[in-house]
Design a protein around this motif. Structure first.
Motif, PDB file in Angstrom:
ATOM      1  N   UNK A  65       0.796  -1.231   0.000  1.00 19.74           N
ATOM      2  CA  UNK A  65       0.000   0.000   0.000  1.00 19.74           C
ATOM      3  C   UNK A  65       0.833   1.289   0.000  1.00 19.74           C
ATOM      4  N   UNK A  66       1.946   1.307   0.719  1.00 19.34           N
ATOM      5  CA  UNK A  66       2.747   2.536   0.784  1.00 19.34           C
ATOM      6  C   UNK A  66       3.389   2.856  -0.565  1.00 19.34           C
ATOM      7  N   UNK A  67       3.917   1.852  -1.228  1.00 20.33           N
ATOM      8  CA  UNK A  67       4.541   2.057  -2.541  1.00 20.33           C
ATOM      9  C   UNK A  67       3.496   2.532  -3.547  1.00 20.33           C
ATOM     10  N   UNK A  68       2.353   1.887  -3.533  1.00 19.77           N
ATOM     11  CA  UNK A  68       1.276   2.268  -4.442  1.00 19.77           C
ATOM     12  C   UNK A  68       0.802   3.690  -4.150  1.00 19.77           C
ATOM     13  N   UNK A  69       0.564   4.000  -2.879  1.00 20.54           N
ATOM     14  CA  UNK A  69       0.069   5.333  -2.504  1.00 20.54           C
ATOM     15  C   UNK A  69       1.038   6.422  -2.956  1.00 20.54           C
ATOM     16  N   UNK A  70       2.317   6.181  -2.797  1.00 20.59           N
ATOM     17  CA  UNK A  70       3.307   7.171  -3.228  1.00 20.59           C
ATOM     18  C   UNK A  70       3.265   7.361  -4.746  1.00 20.59           C
ATOM     19  N   UNK A  71       3.041   6.284  -5.471  1.00 20.62           N
ATOM     20  CA  UNK A  71       3.029   6.367  -6.930  1.00 20.62           C
ATOM     21  C   UNK A  71       1.797   7.080  -7.478  1.00 20.62           C
ATOM     22  N   UNK A  72       0.673   6.998  -6.767  1.00 17.30           N
ATOM     23  CA  UNK A  72      -0.566   7.586  -7.287  1.00 17.30           C
ATOM     24  C   UNK A  72      -0.919   8.932  -6.663  1.00 17.30           C
ATOM     25  N   UNK A  73      -0.172   9.361  -5.654  1.00 12.45           N
ATOM     26  CA  UNK A  73      -0.485  10.615  -4.965  1.00 12.45           C
ATOM     27  C   UNK A  73      -0.352  11.803  -5.917  1.00 12.45           C
ATOM     28  N   UNK A  74      -1.258  12.753  -5.765  1.00 14.55           N
ATOM     29  CA  UNK A  74      -1.214  13.987  -6.539  1.00 14.55           C
ATOM     30  C   UNK A  74      -1.081  15.168  -5.588  1.00 14.55           C
ATOM     31  N   UNK A  75      -0.326  16.194  -5.977  1.00 18.39           N
ATOM     32  CA  UNK A  75      -0.218  17.383  -5.122  1.00 18.39           C
ATOM     33  C   UNK A  75      -1.594  17.964  -4.828  1.00 18.39           C
ATOM     34  N   UNK A  76      -1.831  18.327  -3.595  1.00 20.14           N
ATOM     35  CA  UNK A  76      -3.108  18.905  -3.206  1.00 20.14           C
ATOM     36  C   UNK A  76      -4.269  17.956  -3.371  1.00 20.14           C
ATOM     37  N   UNK A  77      -3.988  16.654  -3.426  1.00 14.98           N
ATOM     38  CA  UNK A  77      -5.049  15.672  -3.597  1.00 14.98           C
ATOM     39  C   UNK A  77      -5.733  15.750  -4.952  1.00 14.98           C
ATOM     40  N   UNK A  78      -5.091  16.433  -5.911  1.00  6.13           N
ATOM     41  CA  UNK A  78      -5.683  16.566  -7.239  1.00  6.13           C
ATOM     42  C   UNK A  78      -6.657  17.715  -7.354  1.00  6.13           C
ATOM     43  N   UNK A  79      -6.598  18.649  -6.401  1.00  3.88           N
ATOM     44  CA  UNK A  79      -7.526  19.781  -6.409  1.00  3.88           C
ATOM     45  C   UNK A  79      -7.392  20.581  -7.698  1.00  3.88           C
ATOM     46  N   UNK A  80      -8.491  21.195  -8.131  1.00  2.82           N
ATOM     47  CA  UNK A  80      -8.436  22.020  -9.337  1.00  2.82           C
ATOM     48  C   UNK A  80      -7.339  23.079  -9.227  1.00  2.82           C
ATOM     49  N   UNK A  81      -6.687  23.314 -10.342  1.00  2.00           N
ATOM     50  CA  UNK A  81      -5.645  24.333 -10.368  1.00  2.00           C
ATOM     51  C   UNK A  81      -4.263  23.825 -10.005  1.00  2.00           C
ATOM     52  N   UNK A  82      -4.147  22.571  -9.552  1.00  2.00           N
ATOM     53  CA  UNK A  82      -2.824  22.046  -9.229  1.00  2.00           C
ATOM     54  C   UNK A  82      -2.126  21.626 -10.510  1.00  2.00           C
ATOM     55  N   UNK A  83      -0.830  21.513 -10.432  1.00  2.08           N
ATOM     56  CA  UNK A  83      -0.001  21.169 -11.577  1.00  2.08           C
ATOM     57  C   UNK A  83      -0.423  19.837 -12.187  1.00  2.08           C
ATOM     58  N   UNK A  84      -0.534  19.828 -13.506  1.00  5.04           N
ATOM     59  CA  UNK A  84      -0.966  18.625 -14.210  1.00  5.04           C
ATOM     60  C   UNK A  84       0.152  17.610 -14.418  1.00  5.04           C
ATOM     61  N   UNK A  85       1.405  18.004 -14.229  1.00  4.20           N
ATOM     62  CA  UNK A  85       2.520  17.093 -14.535  1.00  4.20           C
ATOM     63  C   UNK A  85       2.418  15.793 -13.749  1.00  4.20           C
ATOM     64  N   UNK A  86       2.082  15.875 -12.472  1.00  7.06           N
ATOM     65  CA  UNK A  86       1.980  14.659 -11.657  1.00  7.06           C
ATOM     66  C   UNK A  86       0.829  13.781 -12.147  1.00  7.06           C
ATOM     67  N   UNK A  87      -0.294  14.405 -12.527  1.00  6.96           N
ATOM     68  CA  UNK A  87      -1.438  13.635 -13.031  1.00  6.96           C
ATOM     69  C   UNK A  87      -1.075  12.937 -14.339  1.00  6.96           C
ATOM     70  N   UNK A  88      -0.373  13.637 -15.218  1.00  3.52           N
ATOM     71  CA  UNK A  88       0.043  13.008 -16.479  1.00  3.52           C
ATOM     72  C   UNK A  88       1.061  11.899 -16.230  1.00  3.52           C
ATOM     73  N   UNK A  89       1.954  12.106 -15.271  1.00  2.00           N
ATOM     74  CA  UNK A  89       2.921  11.056 -14.938  1.00  2.00           C
ATOM     75  C   UNK A  89       2.235   9.806 -14.412  1.00  2.00           C
ATOM     76  N   UNK A  90       1.246  10.002 -13.544  1.00  3.89           N
ATOM     77  CA  UNK A  90       0.475   8.879 -13.007  1.00  3.89           C
ATOM     78  C   UNK A  90      -0.275   8.177 -14.133  1.00  3.89           C
ATOM     79  N   UNK A  91      -0.884   8.957 -15.009  1.00  4.02           N
ATOM     80  CA  UNK A  91      -1.592   8.378 -16.149  1.00  4.02           C
ATOM     81  C   UNK A  91      -0.652   7.537 -17.004  1.00  4.02           C
ATOM     82  N   UNK A  92       0.518   8.080 -17.275  1.00  2.00           N
ATOM     83  CA  UNK A  92       1.473   7.367 -18.129  1.00  2.00           C
ATOM     84  C   UNK A  92       1.921   6.052 -17.494  1.00  2.00           C
ATOM     85  N   UNK A  93       2.112   6.043 -16.167  1.00  2.00           N
ATOM     86  CA  UNK A  93       2.448   4.790 -15.472  1.00  2.00           C
ATOM     87  C   UNK A  93       1.321   3.775 -15.616  1.00  2.00           C
ATOM     88  N   UNK A  94       0.079   4.245 -15.460  1.00  2.00           N
ATOM     89  CA  UNK A  94      -1.070   3.347 -15.570  1.00  2.00           C
ATOM     90  C   UNK A  94      -1.213   2.807 -16.990  1.00  2.00           C
TER      91      UNK A  94
END
Length: 190
Positions: A65-94
């Protein structure tokens, strides 16, 4: 829509006006080649966005769970207006993990998919009690209210008519929240 189940890999075209659904446990990837607006209704009181859907990350990120949580975490919990780079990185891993599972399934080997299922079960088990509470407060409560209304009608009564109302949520609570499946406009329904 690309889907992967123990029945194999499948592609289903998405077109304006089409209604498409699938059962829980269906691994899916939506590919939008242009301007198609997709409206998603999730069952189970929002459990997919609460973590019951596990992203198809590469196997080394599904070990605990810890490894997975670190890999899928988004800054600010994915709140609107946060940087998209982490979301795109997570998407690309998936997508990378999905492609591994798809290639194996197309070759006739469902072992990696079964291994993914086992890893996913291990990742979600720590959340089960909070999800049971969400289910009790949402879907089960709604089903119980329906049972009570049917029982009342059988007795020739309709006390729920007294509580009849029209409800509206004029605007989403969040616009552009980064969710599991892209950007979401979310409406709290309780």
């Amino acid at each position: 829509m690309q889907t992967l189940t123990l029945s194999g890999y499948r592609e289903t075209p998405l077109r304006p006006g089409a209604l498409v659904w699938f059962a829980p446990g269906t691994i899916h990837r939506l590919v939008n080649d242009g301007g198609l607006e997709i409206i998603v209704l999730m069952q189970n009181s929002g459990l997919p966005e609460a973590g019951d859907a596990v992203l198809t990350l590469p196997p080394d990120l599904l070990t605990d769970p810890a490894t997975y949580a670190a890999a899928v975490a988004l800054p600010g919990g994915g709140a609107p207006g946060t940087d998209l780079a982490a979301a795109y990185g997570r998407r690309d891993l998936a997508v990378r993990g999905f492609e591994l599972l798809r290639a194996a399934a197309v070759a006739g080997d469902l072992t990696p998919l079964r291994q993914f299922h086992a890893a996913a079960i291990g990742l979600v088990q720590p959340h089960l009690e909070s999800w049971r509470q969400r289910w009790r407060d949402g879907a089960l409560r709604a089903a119980d209210e329906t049972r009570q209304q049917l029982d009342a009608l059988a007795r020739g009564e309709a006390p729920h008519f007294v509580e009849a109302e029209v409800y509206q949520i004029a605007e989403p609570r969040d616009r552009g929240r980064r969710g599991m499946c892209g950007q979401l406009d979310t409406y709290p329904v309780s």
